[in-house]
Design an enzyme around this catalytic site. Structure first.
Site, PDB file in Angstrom:
ATOM      1  N   SER A  84      80.737 -27.248  25.038  1.00 43.52           N
ATOM      2  CA  SER A  84      82.279 -27.495  25.133  1.00 43.52           C
ATOM      3  C   SER A  84      82.953 -28.137  25.958  1.00 43.52           C
ATOM      4  O   SER A  84      83.868 -29.346  26.245  1.00 43.52           O
ATOM      5  CB  SER A  84      83.496 -26.310  24.789  1.00 43.52           C
ATOM      6  OG  SER A  84      83.281 -25.430  26.118  1.00 43.52           O
TER       7      SER A  84
ATOM      8  N   THR B  81      77.242 -22.028  24.569  1.00 47.37           N
ATOM      9  CA  THR B  81      75.946 -21.170  24.883  1.00 47.37           C
ATOM     10  C   THR B  81      74.964 -20.302  23.279  1.00 47.37           C
ATOM     11  O   THR B  81      74.075 -20.029  23.769  1.00 47.37           O
ATOM     12  CB  THR B  81      76.078 -20.639  26.078  1.00 47.37           C
ATOM     13  OG1 THR B  81      76.443 -21.256  27.449  1.00 47.37           O
ATOM     14  CG2 THR B  81      75.206 -19.724  27.107  1.00 47.37           C
TER      15      THR B  81
ATOM     16  N   THR C 136      81.989 -21.852  25.724  1.00 46.86           N
ATOM     17  CA  THR C 136      83.933 -20.525  26.590  1.00 46.86           C
ATOM     18  C   THR C 136      84.205 -21.375  27.539  1.00 46.86           C
ATOM     19  O   THR C 136      85.379 -20.761  27.944  1.00 46.86           O
ATOM     20  CB  THR C 136      82.956 -19.425  27.039  1.00 46.86           C
ATOM     21  OG1 THR C 136      82.036 -19.853  28.324  1.00 46.86           O
ATOM     22  CG2 THR C 136      81.962 -18.897  26.220  1.00 46.86           C
ATOM     23  N   ASP C 137      83.519 -23.006  27.407  1.00 44.38           N
ATOM     24  CA  ASP C 137      84.395 -23.223  28.805  1.00 44.38           C
ATOM     25  C   ASP C 137      85.736 -24.216  28.550  1.00 44.38           C
ATOM     26  O   ASP C 137      86.787 -24.014  29.172  1.00 44.38           O
ATOM     27  CB  ASP C 137      84.014 -24.917  29.629  1.00 44.38           C
ATOM     28  CG  ASP C 137      82.131 -24.537  30.207  1.00 44.38           C
ATOM     29  OD1 ASP C 137      82.012 -23.330  30.593  1.00 44.38           O
ATOM     30  OD2 ASP C 137      81.518 -25.044  30.738  1.00 44.38           O
TER      31      ASP C 137
END
Ligand code: ASP
Length: 338
Positions: free
Chosen positions: A54, A12, A87-88
């Site tokens: 990710s 993101t 971030t995932d």
């Protein structure tokens, strides 16, 4: 001025809204990302490794990020390495780097929860904080760190806790190692680091989360597909239903490593029960136990251990030999201004 290497991988933090696609998509190059940093930043060298969400990463992508981070970390002119990341799955990459990249240079992962098109986009502030941490003397020797929302977390403990909040990264049960506070990088806690040199990841490792009354078909299926390791996110402090024991027994007899983690967000896997399926049963059968790692990170550790070991016995020895639990945390007071 210290030199900081920035590796960009997507997420993101590198996305903006595209009306034609009806949502945010990868948009920013490495140069675009760093263009937002204020003057007076440490000298930067920038490399784009990839530009992907990710959730699209393969294990080959992860290994490539590891290789590039290790190469920059070994450069004596580089004080620290920043990795921008979705971030995932950021916590898994962070932990892989922590476990396998040697050296004193900190490896600082960061990302964003809001795209550049949203009001209050957090990417630029997170990137700037990560650069400052990477350049700061107190971060040296700490391995991989995750810096978002002005908090500095250890890769081993940090996890994404909230689907949307910019304060999503937390270290349940431990808290952050430090903070970025105005003009100061403050890291009052230090953590002993665990390194497992490994030439490759063993990809055939399954992760299974247990829920009440669940049958063992997923584990049967993993074995039938040739899994070399299985991580079970067990119930509570390490319990499985008794009907899981025969398949676990079969896996162990076939030389498959079985690691017990917990589906609880924090805590050690250990209990004092004597009933079937409790910690004692699993230990006596030959299961391995997660050293306080959540399921996804225990899977990374098992892929590393199996990638490094020649057989099941060596893998078990390596798994147990290198166990570092939270008690190795010790206090130190140091801080740095940059
Ligand atoms: N979809 C994003 C990712 O690449 C989420 C994020 O970066 O926050 O993981």
């Amino acid at each position: 001025m210290p030199k900081v290497a920035i590796l960009t991988t997507g997420g993101t933090v590198a996305m903006r809204h595209d009306p034609a696609r009806g949502g945010a998509v990868p948009a920013f190059s490495a140069a675009d990302l760093t263009a937002v940093l204020p003057p007076g930043a440490p000298e930067l060298v920038v490399e784009e490794v990839c530009n992907l969400p990710s959730s699209h990463f393969t294990l080959d992508d992860l290994w490539r990020i590891r290789e590039r981070a290790a190469a920059w970390a070994a450069d004596p002119e580089v004080a620290g390495v920043v990795i921008t990341h979705g971030t995932d799955t950021l916590e898994e990459t962070a932990y892989l780097l922590d476990l396998t990249v040697p050296g004193e240079a900190p490896l600082v992962l960061t990302g964003a929860m809001r795209t550049a098109s949203e009001v209050g986009a957090d990417g630029p502030a997170n990137l700037w904080a990560a650069v400052r941490v990477a350049a700061s003397p107190p971060a040296r020797g700490l391995g991989a760190l995750v810096v978002l929302n002005d908090e500095i977390h250890a890769a081993r403990f940090v996890t994404k806790t909230d689907t949307l909040s910019p304060a999503t990264f937390q270290s349940p049960g431990w808290g952050p190692l430090g903070r970025v506070e105005g003009d100061r990088v403050h890291i009052p806690w230090r953590l002993e680091r665990e390194l497992i040199p490994c030439p490759r990841l063993e990809e055939r490792v399954a992760l299974i989360k247990l829920a009440v009354g669940m049958g063992a078909e997923m584990m049967e299926d993993a074995l039938a597909r040739g899994a070399r390791g299985v991580v079970i996110e067990a119930l509570g402090a390490s319990r499985v239903p008794p009907w899981w024991l025969p398949v676990i027994e079969r896996a162990l007899a076939a030389g498959v490593a079985v690691v017990i983690a917990s589906r609880c967000p924090s805590g050690r896997v250990w209990d004092a029960y004597g009933y079937p399926g409790g910690h004692r049963t699993l230990r006596e059968m030959g299961c391995l136990f997660s050293p306080g790692l959540n399921g996804p990170k225990a899977r990374i550790r098992l892929m590393v251990v199996l990638g490094a070991a020649r057989d099941a016995a060596e893998a078990a020895a390596l798994w147990n030999e290198n166990r570092i639990e939270g008690e190795h945390r010790c206090q130190q007071s140091s801080s740095s201004c940059i």
